[in-house]
Design an enzyme around this catalytic site. Structure first.
Site, PDB file in Angstrom:
ATOM      1  N   LYS A  51      42.443  -3.637 -21.808  1.00 40.40           N
ATOM      2  CA  LYS A  51      42.700  -2.490 -20.929  1.00 40.40           C
ATOM      3  C   LYS A  51      44.127  -2.515 -20.393  1.00 40.40           C
ATOM      4  CE  LYS A  51      37.802  -2.299 -19.950  1.00 40.40           C
ATOM      5  NZ  LYS A  51      36.670  -2.486 -19.029  1.00 40.40           N
ATOM      6  N   GLN A  95      35.237  -4.966 -13.371  1.00 37.49           N
ATOM      7  CA  GLN A  95      34.741  -5.329 -14.700  1.00 37.49           C
ATOM      8  C   GLN A  95      33.306  -5.868 -14.607  1.00 37.49           C
ATOM      9  OE1 GLN A  95      36.263  -4.943 -17.789  1.00 37.49           O
ATOM     10  NE2 GLN A  95      34.343  -5.691 -18.632  1.00 37.49           N
ATOM     11  N   ASP A 118      35.865   4.366 -14.066  1.00 35.48           N
ATOM     12  CA  ASP A 118      34.768   4.010 -14.975  1.00 35.48           C
ATOM     13  C   ASP A 118      33.616   5.010 -14.868  1.00 35.48           C
ATOM     14  OD1 ASP A 118      35.282   1.990 -16.745  1.00 35.48           O
ATOM     15  OD2 ASP A 118      34.527   0.381 -15.460  1.00 35.48           O
TER      16      ASP A 118
HETATM   17  C1  BQF Z   1      37.059  -2.650 -31.089  1.00 30.48           C
HETATM   18  C2  BQF Z   1      31.874  -3.999 -23.151  1.00 30.48           C
HETATM   19  C3  BQF Z   1      29.603  -4.736 -23.389  1.00 30.48           C
HETATM   20  C4  BQF Z   1      29.569  -5.101 -22.040  1.00 30.48           C
HETATM   21  C5  BQF Z   1      30.658  -4.903 -21.232  1.00 30.48           C
HETATM   22  C6  BQF Z   1      38.012  -2.461 -28.802  1.00 30.48           C
HETATM   23  C7  BQF Z   1      36.787  -3.229 -26.877  1.00 30.48           C
HETATM   24  C8  BQF Z   1      35.785  -3.678 -27.706  1.00 30.48           C
HETATM   25  C9  BQF Z   1      35.872  -3.491 -29.089  1.00 30.48           C
HETATM   26  C10 BQF Z   1      36.709  -3.379 -25.410  1.00 30.48           C
HETATM   27  C11 BQF Z   1      33.118  -3.447 -23.667  1.00 30.48           C
HETATM   28  C12 BQF Z   1      33.242  -3.046 -25.104  1.00 30.48           C
HETATM   29  C13 BQF Z   1      34.223  -3.351 -22.823  1.00 30.48           C
HETATM   30  C14 BQF Z   1      36.981  -2.892 -29.629  1.00 30.48           C
HETATM   31  C15 BQF Z   1      35.559  -2.885 -23.294  1.00 30.48           C
HETATM   32  C16 BQF Z   1      34.488  -2.213 -25.341  1.00 30.48           C
HETATM   33  O1  BQF Z   1      38.167  -2.608 -31.661  1.00 30.48           O
HETATM   34  O2  BQF Z   1      36.003  -2.436 -31.696  1.00 30.48           O
HETATM   35  C17 BQF Z   1      37.917  -2.625 -27.431  1.00 30.48           C
HETATM   36  O3  BQF Z   1      37.599  -3.941 -24.820  1.00 30.48           O
HETATM   37  N1  BQF Z   1      35.631  -2.831 -24.723  1.00 30.48           N
HETATM   38  C18 BQF Z   1      34.063  -3.721 -21.452  1.00 30.48           C
HETATM   39  O4  BQF Z   1      35.000  -3.611 -20.669  1.00 30.48           O
HETATM   40  O5  BQF Z   1      32.901  -4.179 -21.003  1.00 30.48           O
HETATM   41  C19 BQF Z   1      31.821  -4.365 -21.787  1.00 30.48           C
HETATM   42  C20 BQF Z   1      30.751  -4.197 -23.942  1.00 30.48           C
END
Ligand code: BQF
Length: 301
Positions: A51, A95, A118
């Site tokens: 992020k 987060q 969010d």
């Molecule tokens: C990609 C998330 C489950 C629980 C809490 C790019 C992200 C992931 C994959 C990423 C996720 C999942 C995030 C890819 C943020 C998505 O290239 O496929 C980016 O950073 N995510 C989160 O903040 O909390 C989570 C999944």
């Protein structure tokens, strides 16, 4: 055909960078996001890093605010209040997941809805459901944008959502069911909505039969290979929201990412399908950037 979230997200970042460049050129300050992280969950650390890197790419300032896992709920609430009242912060996220002893509902409810990039406060969720202007939850917003940019229509289509979380399943079902003219700001290309939506979950009976009637399947269950080829109608659109870490000693970091879809066998039947990685994940990150700019625009006037 692959729905290339990585590429679409890069396109949107380029658009955002230009928008932010032009407002800074007019003498306005840059937007700023704060990211609160509690504890040392390695996946969360990666997400937060993703992020902040994305912010830097488009010219959004960002600040990481880290706490140890033993912070009390009171102390975290105080941090949220400080961010609510800090005029230099346009939006912030906490987060997830949070440690067991802290109520995510309590923390989310304390966030000022105008800074809730969010889109997880009860106010923003309620406003989204009612079709009022709101900050929309990042993953559902990203999925909608991905469909829109590939001109995939949803009107009258049967959308099956697998997963009933507050963060993905419930809001994406609401957005795609919505009347499009009541839809929310920040949408591009086509306006999506008017779908017939079925939400399925771990207690659903005969998931396979329901999925076989779907024109679009959105899988957000957190279960590798949950969706297999025999559950999919020829020509369906498949959106894989799963991000599962699978141990793999053949790669340096020791794991690889897989979704909730048996990609290899489902892809040949699908008209469109998102890969993992590089599908929904990058769209989630770019939606957060869009929401931060939206929050900036809505309270800097
Ligand atoms: C990609 C998330 C489950 C629980 C809490 C790019 C992200 C992931 C994959 C990423 C996720 C999942 C995030 C890819 C943020 C998505 O290239 O496929 C980016 O950073 N995510 C989160 O903040 O909390 C989570 C999944």
């Amino acid at each position: 055909m692959i729905l290339d979230g990585k590429k679409i997200a890069a396109d949107i970042r380029a658009e955002l960078r230009e928008q932010i460049r032009s407002l800074v050129a007019k003498g306005q300050r840059a937007p700023k996001l704060a990211v609160v992280i509690v504890g040392h969950n390695p996946a969360s650390e990666t997400y937060v890093a993703n992020k902040m890197k994305a912010c830097a790419e488009v010219g959004i300032e960002s600040e990481r605010i880290a706490f140890e896992a033993d912070i009390t709920e009171q102390e975290l609430l105080a941090a949220v209040q400080r961010l609510n009242n800090d005029p230099t912060i346009d939006g912030f996220i906490v987060q997830l997941p949070l440690p067991e002893h802290i109520s995510e509902t309590t923390i989310m409810s304390a966030i000022d809805r105008r800074k809730d990039v969010d889109g997880l406060t009860p106010e923003n969720v309620g406003r989204t459901v009612q079709g009022l202007p709101s900050l929309v939850s990042a993953t559902p917003k990203g999925i909608r944008e991905l469909l829109a940019r590939y001109a995939i229509q949803t009107e009258g289509k049967h959308v099956v959502v697998i997963g009933r979380s507050n963060i993905v399943g419930k809001p994406i079902a609401m957005l795609l069911m919505q009347r499009p003219y009541l839809s929310l700001p920040g949408m591009s290309a086509a306006s999506l909505g008017d779908a017939t939506v079925t939400i399925c979950h771990s207690k659903t009976q005969d998931l396979k039969s329901i999925c076989l009637t779907a024109d679009i399947i959105i899988v957000a269950a957190g279960c590798p290979k949950l969706l297999t080829a025999e559950m999919v109608k020829e020509g369906a659109v498949i959106i894989d929201v799963g991000i599962n870490r699978i141990d793999d000693s053949s790669v340096p970091r020791g794991y690889r990412l897989v979704g909730d879809v048996d990609f290899e066998n489902v892809a040949p039947k699908a008209a469109y399908i998102t890969p993992v990685p590089g599908g929904v994940g990058p769209m989630t990150i770019v939606s957060l950037l869009q929401n931060t700019l939206q929050a900036y625009n809505e309270h800097s006037r």
